[in-house]
Write an enzyme that holds these catalytic residues in place. Structure first.
Site, PDB file in Angstrom:
ATOM      1  N   GLU A   1       0.785  -1.238   0.000  1.00 46.45           N
ATOM      2  CA  GLU A   1       0.000   0.000   0.000  1.00 46.45           C
ATOM      3  C   GLU A   1       0.817   1.288   0.000  1.00 46.45           C
ATOM      4  O   GLU A   1       0.579   2.172  -0.841  1.00 46.45           O
ATOM      5  CB  GLU A   1      -1.001   0.007   1.178  1.00 46.45           C
TER       6      GLU A   1
HETATM    7  N1  ACO Z   1      -5.744  -6.140  -9.887  1.00 42.81           N
HETATM    8  C1  ACO Z   1      -6.250  -6.433 -11.099  1.00 42.81           C
HETATM    9  N2  ACO Z   1      -5.799  -7.445 -11.878  1.00 42.81           N
HETATM   10  C2  ACO Z   1      -4.781  -8.167 -11.401  1.00 42.81           C
HETATM   11  C3  ACO Z   1      -4.196  -7.917 -10.152  1.00 42.81           C
HETATM   12  C4  ACO Z   1      -4.728  -6.843  -9.370  1.00 42.81           C
HETATM   13  N3  ACO Z   1      -4.274  -6.549  -8.147  1.00 42.81           N
HETATM   14  N4  ACO Z   1      -3.204  -8.785  -9.927  1.00 42.81           N
HETATM   15  C5  ACO Z   1      -3.156  -9.571 -11.036  1.00 42.81           C
HETATM   16  N5  ACO Z   1      -4.109  -9.207 -11.910  1.00 42.81           N
HETATM   17  C6  ACO Z   1      -4.393  -9.775 -13.214  1.00 42.81           C
HETATM   18  C7  ACO Z   1      -3.324  -9.394 -14.214  1.00 42.81           C
HETATM   19  O1  ACO Z   1      -3.601  -8.117 -14.766  1.00 42.81           O
HETATM   20  C8  ACO Z   1      -3.439 -10.512 -15.211  1.00 42.81           C
HETATM   21  O2  ACO Z   1      -4.531 -10.247 -16.040  1.00 42.81           O
HETATM   22  P1  ACO Z   1      -4.437 -10.596 -17.636  1.00 42.81           P
HETATM   23  O3  ACO Z   1      -4.305 -12.087 -17.684  1.00 42.81           O
HETATM   24  O4  ACO Z   1      -5.737 -10.087 -18.173  1.00 42.81           O
HETATM   25  O5  ACO Z   1      -3.229  -9.886 -18.140  1.00 42.81           O
HETATM   26  C9  ACO Z   1      -3.798 -11.715 -14.347  1.00 42.81           C
HETATM   27  O6  ACO Z   1      -4.313 -11.185 -13.120  1.00 42.81           O
HETATM   28  C10 ACO Z   1      -2.615 -12.580 -14.003  1.00 42.81           C
HETATM   29  O7  ACO Z   1      -1.624 -11.741 -13.463  1.00 42.81           O
HETATM   30  P2  ACO Z   1      -0.087 -11.835 -13.923  1.00 42.81           P
HETATM   31  O8  ACO Z   1       0.564 -10.548 -13.546  1.00 42.81           O
HETATM   32  O9  ACO Z   1      -0.015 -12.256 -15.349  1.00 42.81           O
HETATM   33  O10 ACO Z   1       0.399 -13.042 -13.006  1.00 42.81           O
HETATM   34  P3  ACO Z   1       1.826 -13.283 -12.382  1.00 42.81           P
HETATM   35  O11 ACO Z   1       1.765 -14.592 -11.707  1.00 42.81           O
HETATM   36  O12 ACO Z   1       2.894 -13.047 -13.402  1.00 42.81           O
HETATM   37  O13 ACO Z   1       1.991 -12.124 -11.272  1.00 42.81           O
HETATM   38  C11 ACO Z   1       1.312 -10.835  -9.381  1.00 42.81           C
HETATM   39  C12 ACO Z   1       1.146 -12.140 -10.164  1.00 42.81           C
HETATM   40  C13 ACO Z   1       2.726 -10.740  -8.783  1.00 42.81           C
HETATM   41  C14 ACO Z   1       0.299 -10.906  -8.250  1.00 42.81           C
HETATM   42  C15 ACO Z   1       1.084  -9.612 -10.305  1.00 42.81           C
HETATM   43  O14 ACO Z   1      -0.104  -9.830 -11.042  1.00 42.81           O
HETATM   44  C16 ACO Z   1       0.957  -8.308  -9.557  1.00 42.81           C
HETATM   45  O15 ACO Z   1       1.974  -7.709  -9.188  1.00 42.81           O
HETATM   46  N6  ACO Z   1      -0.295  -7.845  -9.325  1.00 42.81           N
HETATM   47  C17 ACO Z   1      -0.533  -6.564  -8.709  1.00 42.81           C
HETATM   48  C18 ACO Z   1      -0.327  -6.629  -7.196  1.00 42.81           C
HETATM   49  C19 ACO Z   1      -0.659  -5.299  -6.520  1.00 42.81           C
HETATM   50  O16 ACO Z   1       0.069  -4.332  -6.649  1.00 42.81           O
HETATM   51  N7  ACO Z   1      -1.789  -5.259  -5.792  1.00 42.81           N
HETATM   52  C20 ACO Z   1      -2.248  -4.089  -5.096  1.00 42.81           C
HETATM   53  C21 ACO Z   1      -1.695  -4.098  -3.674  1.00 42.81           C
HETATM   54  S1  ACO Z   1      -2.191  -2.693  -2.725  1.00 42.81           S
HETATM   55  C22 ACO Z   1      -3.707  -3.059  -2.079  1.00 42.81           C
HETATM   56  O17 ACO Z   1      -4.156  -4.188  -2.111  1.00 42.81           O
HETATM   57  C23 ACO Z   1      -4.532  -1.960  -1.428  1.00 42.81           C
END
Ligand code: ACO
Length: 268
Positions: free
Chosen positions: A148
């Site tokens: 966050e």
């Molecule tokens: N929100 C929306 N979509 C997401 C999120 C998310 N938080 N996390 C993953 N996805 C989606 C990706 O966009 C992808 O979609 P697509 O297939 O249409 O391209 C799918 O899920 C698979 O994700 P990948 O990134 O391809 O999977 P990978 O295993 O390589 O990585 C990981 C997984 C590390 C979780 C990565 O997706 C990531 O960094 N996600 C974002 C994490 C993040 O920053 N979350 C917010 C935290 S702050 C809070 O929660 C308030």
């Protein structure tokens, strides 16, 4: 619990087997990224549980426990079917967040023991969901990250208190402000995992722990969890008083023919 053993609400699946309820995040294609609807759905779960449920397992479908908030919430397009939420200047903003937090807070209810079954990523809101549970069982591929602050937010889904309680203030500051990812081995060293198991054995390990937790007498388990939960905010004297009061309540509530015999009590 509802009459149906399996129930679905807002991207969540709810299953009950005996005294164990399992809530599974069901957005595998988004790595179980969560939306406000899911938080509101989580808040509805306790209302669907009967008093027979003693253990609640929280799990994620697919390779990741939960990738945090659905990041599309921060884009102009948003998430289809999700409202935009209130702006911070709106008087209802605080109540809105409190409603989201309710989805996490019930997991501390003394009537249940909650277990997060974490495989893969637990990021941001996902890490906070794992922290909201009483216990965490991690697959050896688990990766935890409090993202966050790096995104310009504070963790606001009840994760900061359990994080500090478990790892201490300096480590909590370091983890939150660096937003670094910790693996299962480090999580175990920090006290963030009660058990770490090979990924293929996660479900069995959680099932086994759920069974072991039911060894305790239900009323004693509930009273003990309540007692332990408040221990850190009381002095030893206050906690000793609380122990006596809890014991008296527990024994008085028990039918006369089920009272613990003094010999049993002494031998434990
Ligand atoms: N929100 C929306 N979509 C997401 C999120 C998310 N938080 N996390 C993953 N996805 C989606 C990706 O966009 C992808 O979609 P697509 O297939 O249409 O391209 C799918 O899920 C698979 O994700 P990948 O990134 O391809 O999977 P990978 O295993 O390589 O990585 C990981 C997984 C590390 C979780 C990565 O997706 C990531 O960094 N996600 C974002 C994490 C993040 O920053 N979350 C917010 C935290 S702050 C809070 O929660 C308030």
């Amino acid at each position: 619990m509802s009459a149906e053993p399996t129930d679905r609400v807002a991207g969540l699946k709810l299953e009950v087997e005996g005294a164990v309820a399992t809530v599974t995040l069901m957005r595998r294609e988004r790595r179980n990224a969560m939306t406000p609807s899911m938080w509101r759905g989580l808040a509805q779960v306790p209302g669907r549980l009967s008093g027979d449920v003693r253990v609640v397992v929280v799990a994620g479908d697919g390779p990741s426990f939960c990738a945090g908030i659905d990041l599309r919430m921060f884009t102009p397009e948003g998430v289809p079917g999700e409202d935009r939420g209130l702006s911070p200047s709106d008087p209802g903003f605080d109540a809105q967040l409190a409603g989201y937090q309710a989805g996490f807070r019930w997991l501390r209810d003394p009537a249940i023991v909650s277990i997060a079954a974490v495989r893969g990523h637990a990021i941001g809101a996902g890490f906070q969901l794992a922290l909201a549970c009483d216990l965490r069982v991690l697959a050896d591929d688990a990766q935890l990250c409090m993202k966050e602050p790096a995104l310009g937010l504070v963790p606001d889904l009840t994760g900061t208190k359990p994080l500090v309680d478990i790892v201490g203030l300096p480590r909590a500051v370091e983890l939150c402000l660096t937003a670094r990812t910790i693996d299962a081995a480090e999580a175990a060293r920090l006290g963030l995992a009660e058990r770490v198991v090979p990924a293929a054995e996660l479900d069995d390990a959680v099932r086994e722990l759920a069974k072991e937790l039911q060894t305790a007498d239900p009323a004693a388990a509930r009273a003990t969890k309540a007692l332990l939960a408040h221990a850190h905010e009381r002095s030893l004297d206050e906690q000793a008083v609380a122990e006596r009061a809890a014991q008296a309540r527990l024994l008085q509530a028990r039918p006369a023919d089920q009272q613990v015999q003094p010999t049993q009590a002494v031998s434990g």
